[in-house]
Design an enzyme around this catalytic site. Structure first.
Site, PDB file in Angstrom:
ATOM      1  N   HIS A 183       0.446 -11.681   1.670  1.00  0.00           N
ATOM      2  CA  HIS A 183      -0.595 -10.947   0.953  1.00  0.00           C
ATOM      3  C   HIS A 183      -1.241 -11.751  -0.174  1.00  0.00           C
ATOM      4  CE1 HIS A 183      -1.733  -6.499   0.017  1.00  0.00           C
ATOM      5  NE2 HIS A 183      -2.763  -7.294  -0.141  1.00  0.00           N
ATOM      6  N   TYR A 200       0.824  -1.200   0.000  1.00  0.00           N
ATOM      7  CA  TYR A 200       0.000   0.000   0.000  1.00  0.00           C
ATOM      8  C   TYR A 200       0.869   1.265   0.000  1.00  0.00           C
ATOM      9  CZ  TYR A 200      -3.784  -3.149   1.579  1.00  0.00           C
ATOM     10  OH  TYR A 200      -4.689  -4.170   1.703  1.00  0.00           O
TER      11      TYR A 200
END
Length: 284
Positions: free
Chosen positions: A106, A48
């Site tokens: 992830h 992110y």
């Protein structure tokens, strides 16, 4: 706030605040606002590119660190022996913390076995309080749970009214792996906020479709992540503990299920190719 007890005894807030796609310049204030509203679960990720801004907020807030449940996720490019460990230590530095409550892998691609072993080591050293995975389909989740010393505490997957993940949750409940939902609003796809079933249920309780969705997840014992940079919206998304959906409401929502992702299928070869391109682009 209600809490889920993970398979290692750690308690995790059922309602969380995610910072996916929140720009760096807005992220610090968004996290501070979320904490002020009452959120105690903050979810970020290496990919992110705003861990540092989350760290600024954690350093500035008056909420004690021990009351905050902090999550980050390891990006695919950081999978591997030694590499994963260093990436997490780097995340800790950016987040300005000496431990992380939850670290997830992830994506279910590349050398995730080596990466998971690195999570296990840091978990046993006490630098991570809980470990898990994200976007793992039931078969890959079963694999990693069966052949490692630490069963994942969490699997964070897409869950929303159009992709309810009912069968996947059945397996997770059996193995005591907590389901956590990303994109509970499907990023607004399928005109979800104006869905007739969700809005009609909401009218009975004086609640929005978004609040109905988050309450639906809560009653399914699924941890949710909601995102907004507007404090008034954060307050709305957090206001889900003062009403309860009926059994009939829950059955009505189940009718919306399309049993497929609103984004992409992690088990499709095309998705693997897409993530390979992501890695190549980010390396440049």
């Amino acid at each position: 706030m209600e809490y889920a007890k993970l398979n290692n005894g750690i308690e995790m807030p059922m309602a969380g605040f995610g910072v996916y796609q929140i720009p760096k310049e807005d992220c610090k204030q968004a996290v501070l606002d979320a904490l002020e509203v009452g959120y105690r679960l903050i979810d970020t990720a290496q990919s992110y590119f705003n861990e540092k801004e989350v760290g600024y907020a954690l350093a500035e807030t008056k909420v004690p660190r021990e009351e905050i449940f902090l999550t980050t996720k390891v990006w695919i490019d950081n999978y591997g022996q030694g590499i994963t460990r260093q990436s997490i230590l780097d995340s800790m530095r950016r987040l300005k913390v000496d431990y992380i409550d939850l670290v997830l892998l992830h994506q279910p691609f590349s050398d995730y076995y080596a990466a998971y072993h690195e999570l296990e080591k840091l978990y046993k050293e006490g630098k991570i309080r809980a470990i898990g995975v994200s976007n793992f389909a039931p078969d890959r989740l079963a694999d990693i749970a069966a052949f490692n010393s630490v069963v994942p505490q969490i699997n964070q997957v897409e869950v929303n009214p159009f992709n309810q993940q009912i069968k996947a949750q059945e397996y997770m409940l059996k193995e005591e792996i907590q389901m956590e939902a990303w994109a509970p609003f499907g990023e607004g796809r399928n005109d979800i906020f104006n869905n007739e079933i969700l809005t009609s249920i909401g009218k009975k309780y004086g609640k929005s479709a978004a609040q109905v969705i988050l309450r639906w997840l809560l009653q399914r014992d699924i941890i949710s992540l909601a995102k907004s940079t507007k404090k008034v919206r954060m307050e709305e998304n957090f206001s889900i503990f003062d009403f309860e959906l009926s059994d009939q409401d829950m059955k009505e929502i189940q009718k919306i299920d399309q049993e497929s992702s609103l984004f992409f299928d992690h088990q499709a070869p095309e998705t693997v190719e897409m993530f390979v391109k992501f890695i190549e682009e980010r390396r440049k």
